[in-house]
Design an enzyme around this catalytic site. Structure first.
Site, PDB file in Angstrom:
ATOM      1  N   LYS A  64       0.787  -1.239   0.024  1.00 56.07           N
ATOM      2  CA  LYS A  64       0.061   0.072  -0.100  1.00 56.07           C
ATOM      3  C   LYS A  64       0.765   1.176   0.028  1.00 56.07           C
ATOM      4  O   LYS A  64       1.555   1.635   0.976  1.00 56.07           O
ATOM      5  CB  LYS A  64      -0.741   0.023   1.356  1.00 56.07           C
ATOM      6  CG  LYS A  64      -2.185   0.530   1.296  1.00 56.07           C
ATOM      7  CD  LYS A  64      -2.276   2.077   0.944  1.00 56.07           C
ATOM      8  CE  LYS A  64      -1.940   2.943   2.141  1.00 56.07           C
ATOM      9  NZ  LYS A  64      -1.944   4.462   1.758  1.00 56.07           N
ATOM     10  N   GLY A  85       6.709   4.843   8.498  1.00 54.65           N
ATOM     11  CA  GLY A  85       5.801   6.114   8.544  1.00 54.65           C
ATOM     12  C   GLY A  85       5.973   6.650  10.041  1.00 54.65           C
ATOM     13  O   GLY A  85       6.881   6.528  10.607  1.00 54.65           O
ATOM     14  N   SER A  86       4.954   7.232  10.331  1.00 50.95           N
ATOM     15  CA  SER A  86       4.941   8.189  11.808  1.00 50.95           C
ATOM     16  C   SER A  86       4.708   7.160  12.899  1.00 50.95           C
ATOM     17  O   SER A  86       3.999   6.194  12.656  1.00 50.95           O
ATOM     18  CB  SER A  86       3.993   9.187  11.631  1.00 50.95           C
ATOM     19  OG  SER A  86       2.748   8.668  11.674  1.00 50.95           O
ATOM     20  N   GLY A 146       2.176   3.937  13.463  1.00 44.85           N
ATOM     21  CA  GLY A 146       2.773   2.871  13.838  1.00 44.85           C
ATOM     22  C   GLY A 146       1.871   2.169  14.974  1.00 44.85           C
ATOM     23  O   GLY A 146       1.641   1.165  15.145  1.00 44.85           O
ATOM     24  N   GLU A 164       9.308   1.009  10.989  1.00 41.76           N
ATOM     25  CA  GLU A 164      10.440   2.054  10.625  1.00 41.76           C
ATOM     26  C   GLU A 164       9.654   3.312  10.904  1.00 41.76           C
ATOM     27  O   GLU A 164       9.087   3.597   9.998  1.00 41.76           O
ATOM     28  CB  GLU A 164      10.878   1.723   9.017  1.00 41.76           C
ATOM     29  CG  GLU A 164      11.658   0.602   9.147  1.00 41.76           C
ATOM     30  CD  GLU A 164      13.082   0.580   9.602  1.00 41.76           C
ATOM     31  OE1 GLU A 164      13.371   1.681  10.057  1.00 41.76           O
ATOM     32  OE2 GLU A 164      13.284  -0.643   9.796  1.00 41.76           O
ATOM     33  N   CYS A 186      13.359  10.457   7.365  1.00 46.83           N
ATOM     34  CA  CYS A 186      12.949  10.200   8.970  1.00 46.83           C
ATOM     35  C   CYS A 186      14.316  10.176   9.832  1.00 46.83           C
ATOM     36  O   CYS A 186      14.238  10.665  11.036  1.00 46.83           O
ATOM     37  CB  CYS A 186      12.953   8.619   9.013  1.00 46.83           C
ATOM     38  SG  CYS A 186      14.144   7.669   8.074  1.00 46.83           S
ATOM     39  N   GLU A 213       8.970  15.840  16.042  1.00 51.45           N
ATOM     40  CA  GLU A 213       9.149  15.506  14.588  1.00 51.45           C
ATOM     41  C   GLU A 213       8.384  16.572  13.665  1.00 51.45           C
ATOM     42  O   GLU A 213       7.388  16.649  13.682  1.00 51.45           O
ATOM     43  CB  GLU A 213       9.025  14.345  14.087  1.00 51.45           C
ATOM     44  CG  GLU A 213       9.657  13.896  12.782  1.00 51.45           C
ATOM     45  CD  GLU A 213       9.467  12.562  12.089  1.00 51.45           C
ATOM     46  OE1 GLU A 213       8.235  12.019  12.157  1.00 51.45           O
ATOM     47  OE2 GLU A 213      10.476  11.925  11.500  1.00 51.45           O
TER      48      GLU A 213
HETATM   49  P1  NAP Z   1       2.150   8.333   7.943  1.00 44.85           P
HETATM   50  O1  NAP Z   1       1.114   9.307   8.118  1.00 44.85           O
HETATM   51  O2  NAP Z   1       2.234   7.453   9.219  1.00 44.85           O
HETATM   52  O3  NAP Z   1       1.837   7.444   6.805  1.00 44.85           O
HETATM   53  C1  NAP Z   1       2.591   6.409   6.202  1.00 44.85           C
HETATM   54  C2  NAP Z   1       1.573   5.323   5.635  1.00 44.85           C
HETATM   55  O4  NAP Z   1       0.765   4.807   6.220  1.00 44.85           O
HETATM   56  C3  NAP Z   1       0.871   5.880   4.604  1.00 44.85           C
HETATM   57  O5  NAP Z   1       0.951   5.061   3.472  1.00 44.85           O
HETATM   58  C4  NAP Z   1      -0.610   6.215   4.889  1.00 44.85           C
HETATM   59  O6  NAP Z   1      -1.418   6.112   4.170  1.00 44.85           O
HETATM   60  C5  NAP Z   1      -0.375   4.846   5.919  1.00 44.85           C
HETATM   61  N1  NAP Z   1      -1.665   5.020   7.029  1.00 44.85           N
HETATM   62  C6  NAP Z   1      -2.064   6.160   7.539  1.00 44.85           C
HETATM   63  N2  NAP Z   1      -2.885   5.878   8.309  1.00 44.85           N
HETATM   64  C7  NAP Z   1      -3.074   4.602   8.444  1.00 44.85           C
HETATM   65  C8  NAP Z   1      -3.837   3.620   9.378  1.00 44.85           C
HETATM   66  N3  NAP Z   1      -4.573   3.914  10.157  1.00 44.85           N
HETATM   67  N4  NAP Z   1      -3.428   2.068   9.103  1.00 44.85           N
HETATM   68  C9  NAP Z   1      -2.515   1.819   8.306  1.00 44.85           C
HETATM   69  N5  NAP Z   1      -1.981   2.746   7.356  1.00 44.85           N
HETATM   70  C10 NAP Z   1      -2.158   4.161   7.682  1.00 44.85           C
HETATM   71  O7  NAP Z   1       3.379   8.843   7.608  1.00 44.85           O
HETATM   72  P2  NAP Z   1       3.633   9.965   6.569  1.00 44.85           P
HETATM   73  O8  NAP Z   1       3.513  11.476   6.939  1.00 44.85           O
HETATM   74  O9  NAP Z   1       3.588   9.442   5.123  1.00 44.85           O
HETATM   75  O10 NAP Z   1       5.315   9.844   6.460  1.00 44.85           O
HETATM   76  C11 NAP Z   1       6.198  10.521   7.356  1.00 44.85           C
HETATM   77  C12 NAP Z   1       6.743   9.854   8.430  1.00 44.85           C
HETATM   78  O11 NAP Z   1       7.331   8.519   8.144  1.00 44.85           O
HETATM   79  C13 NAP Z   1       7.472  10.532   9.498  1.00 44.85           C
HETATM   80  O12 NAP Z   1       7.083  10.282  10.713  1.00 44.85           O
HETATM   81  C14 NAP Z   1       9.034   9.733   9.296  1.00 44.85           C
HETATM   82  O13 NAP Z   1       9.921   9.872   9.990  1.00 44.85           O
HETATM   83  C15 NAP Z   1       8.513   8.413   8.834  1.00 44.85           C
HETATM   84  N6  NAP Z   1       9.412   7.675   8.125  1.00 44.85           N
HETATM   85  C16 NAP Z   1      10.170   6.744   8.751  1.00 44.85           C
HETATM   86  C17 NAP Z   1      11.291   6.108   7.909  1.00 44.85           C
HETATM   87  C18 NAP Z   1      12.124   4.809   8.452  1.00 44.85           C
HETATM   88  O14 NAP Z   1      12.864   4.344   7.619  1.00 44.85           O
HETATM   89  N7  NAP Z   1      12.180   5.094   9.795  1.00 44.85           N
HETATM   90  C19 NAP Z   1      11.569   6.321   6.664  1.00 44.85           C
HETATM   91  C20 NAP Z   1      10.545   7.462   6.086  1.00 44.85           C
HETATM   92  C21 NAP Z   1       9.457   8.026   6.695  1.00 44.85           C
HETATM   93  P3  NAP Z   1      -1.918   7.796   3.191  1.00 44.85           P
HETATM   94  O15 NAP Z   1      -0.835   8.571   3.850  1.00 44.85           O
HETATM   95  O16 NAP Z   1      -1.811   7.207   1.913  1.00 44.85           O
HETATM   96  O17 NAP Z   1      -3.288   7.818   3.543  1.00 44.85           O
END
Ligand code: NAP
Ligand code: MG
Length: 501
Positions: free
Chosen positions: A191, A244-245, A249, A266, A300, A401
């Site tokens: 996804k 993701g966030s 998570g 992650e 991240c 963050e």
């Molecule tokens: P996010 O809001 O957590 O979204 C990440 C993914 O999860 C997207 O595909 C999102 O879908 C999906 N998602 C949202 N709500 C969900 C739910 N309730 N159940 C399952 N999936 C769901 O994060 P983001 O704002 O896109 O990305 C930024 C974050 O990612 C930051 O915190 C960053 O530090 C972290 N990150 C971590 C790493 C690492 O390797 N540690 C690498 C890159 C980024 P939609 O957005 O499409 O609705």
């Protein structure tokens, strides 16, 4: 395709047709018939309409992945054949690399100049996984039970893997999950992030071309709250790998409880980057600046808390700010751009919200500080490199963050003090140390509670080096042997060989 002029050509993948999802080897519209618009963050124009998958589509994709795992030809693929798929995919990725980089740049705004450099790691990573496909093995273990009993371990693929990724590096993040799945013999439902799904769909076409059988890799586009949530709670998904966030998570941990699926998380960070007065400052200035400004801070492990030893604090902060002021902000697809737009309206609101919070909290703005809205920036999500000085540890800008090109510069006086302050965060993803003192480098390398510590460098990655978080930056690792192990089950096999002759 020859050299691409990123600024003038229309992208061949954006041909006006709605973008469909890959399920069971077929390109399908969402069952609901709904689509969503994928936007260019440089000017809010619509790049494409993409299928809005939801729980029903996730069900179909998981069923396809289960069939491919249990019954399909994939099950009979020898390690060598899986290796061939990965090598072919790496070649195809390279052959279409400029096109993929361009698509990511259009969709999520990152500078194409950066993607063209960093994306080269992706085929390297796929070839690492190709090597691992033929290198996995169990062990024969001597036991002490009575009789003539043989015991060994057998490594088996964990099964159907759900993969959910963010938008900041789609071509990299998707292959970071699909690669190990293909190496180990798992099947996948990916996804992608709604803000940047296009390159993942193009990669789906290349995955088919690489000879990966139908149902082995499925891609369901859509929103996190619907498609993502359905995948994370699905009873027939054996493992979920999420990037993701930390807030999402936490939801995923709860959703996974139904079938206790295996998780890899992650998550985000608030990574410290620590500069000692004895460092090579000519290397540390660009190093510390790009540790936070690269990809507009949407990394991240970005070095977002810049601790600088007091003796060089004023000079160093001014030099980092100057470096930031010199970076060219523009549309990601312009080859000269160094800082692109943020990915979305939501993200620009979030980052500018923190700029206001920082100013209210009393931090001093040394450079940047507000959104760019003039001329070519008017319709896009542009925030310039921003340095906040005189930041205190208890300020929100220093604890939370931001995920934008915003760094908090903080003075410190001693090694002992800075270790404690650097570790005083719920996160633990990355950290940087700039010093010429080898003993200090080793002491900090041990003392910092983060999954990666970079000394006199930042953000280096290699397919063989595990990457991941301590504390609320998550658990599980990507890259390296550790990641491969997380896609495998270990079975203990006992054979009673009967009495010795
Ligand atoms: P996010 O809001 O957590 O979204 C990440 C993914 O999860 C997207 O595909 C999102 O879908 C999906 N998602 C949202 N709500 C969900 C739910 N309730 N159940 C399952 N999936 C769901 O994060 P983001 O704002 O896109 O990305 C930024 C974050 O990612 C930051 O915190 C960053 O530090 C972290 N990150 C971590 C790493 C690492 O390797 N540690 C690498 C890159 C980024 P939609 O957005 O499409 O609705
Ligand atoms: Mg987009």
């Amino acid at each position: 395709m020859g050299a691409i002029d990123f600024t003038t050509l229309r992208h061949p993948f954006l041909n006006g047709a709605d973008k469909k999802m890959l399920i069971d080897g077929e390109w399908r519209a969402a069952r609901s018939g709904r689509t969503f618009a994928s936007l260019d963050p440089a000017d809010e124009s619509v790049l494409a309409h993409v299928a809005e998958g939801d729980a029903e589509d996730v069900d179909l994709a998981v069923a396809a992945a289960r069939r491919a795992f249990d019954e399909g030809p994939w099950r009979t693929f020898k390690p060598y054949q899986r290796q061939q798929c990965l090598l072919k995919l790496a070649d195809l990725f390279e052959a279409h690399f400029e096109e993929l980089a361009w698509l990511d740049s259009l969709d999520m705004g990152g500078p194409v100049s950066r993607i063209l450099v960093n994306g080269r790691r992706v085929p390297e990573r796929l070839r690492y996984y190709a090597g691992m496909a033929v290198a996995m093995h169990g062990e024969t273990i001597e036991n002490s039970v009575k009789g003539n009993v043989f015991s060994c371990t057998v490594k088996e693929p964990v099964g159907v893997v759900g993969a959910i990724i963010p938008w900041n590096n789609p071509i990299g993040a998707s292959m970071w999950k699909i690669g190990p799945a293909l190496a180990t013999g798992c099947t996948v439902v990916l996804k992608p992030a709604e803000e940047a799904s296009l390159s993942c769909l193009r990669l789906g076409e290349l995955i088919q071309e690489a000879g990966v059988p139908p149902g082995v890799v499925n891609i369901v586009t859509g929103y996190g709250e619907t498609a993502g949530a359905a995948l994370s709670r699905h009873p027939d998904v054996d493992k979920l790998s999420f990037t993701g966030s930390h807030l999402t998570g936490q939801k995923i941990v709860q959703a996974s409880a139904g079938n206790l699926k295996r998780l890899a998380l992650e998550l985000g960070g608030k990574s410290p980057d620590i500069v000692f007065a004895d460092a090579d400052l000519d290397a540390a200035v660009p190093g510390a600046a790009m540790a936070i400004f690269a990809n507009s801070g949407q990394i991240c492990s970005a070095g977002s808390r810049l601790f600088v030893e007091r003796a060089i604090y004023d000079e160093f902060v001014e030099r980092v700010a100057g470096y930031g002021r010199g970076l060219r902000v523009g549309r990601g697809t312009d080859p000269d751009t160094q800082i692109g737009p943020l990915v979305s309206r939501q993200q620009v609101d979030r980052v500018t919200g923190y700029l206001d919070i920082g100013a209210r909290e009393g931090a001093r703005i040394v450079s940047g500080g507000s959104r760019l809205t003039h001329g070519p920036y008017a319709d896009g999500y542009f925030v310039p490199p921003t340095v906040f000085a005189d930041v205190r540890d208890d300020m929100r800008i220093c604890r939370e963050e931001i995920f934008g090109p915003v760094v908090c510069a903080i003075p410190f006086d001693s090694e002992r003090e800075v270790i404690a302050r650097a570790n005083a965060t719920p996160f633990g993803l990355g950290s940087g140390v700039w010093t010429k003192d080898v003993g200090r480098a080793l002491r900090l390398g041990r003392a910092l509670r983060t999954g990666s510590v970079w000394v006199n460098c930042y953000q280096l990655m290699d397919p063989a080096m595990p990457f991941g978080g301590y504390k609320m930056s998550g658990y599980g690792r990507e890259s390296g042997l550790q990641q491969i192990e997380e896609y495998l089950q270990v079975k203990g096999l006992w054979i009673n060989a009967g009495d010795s002759p």
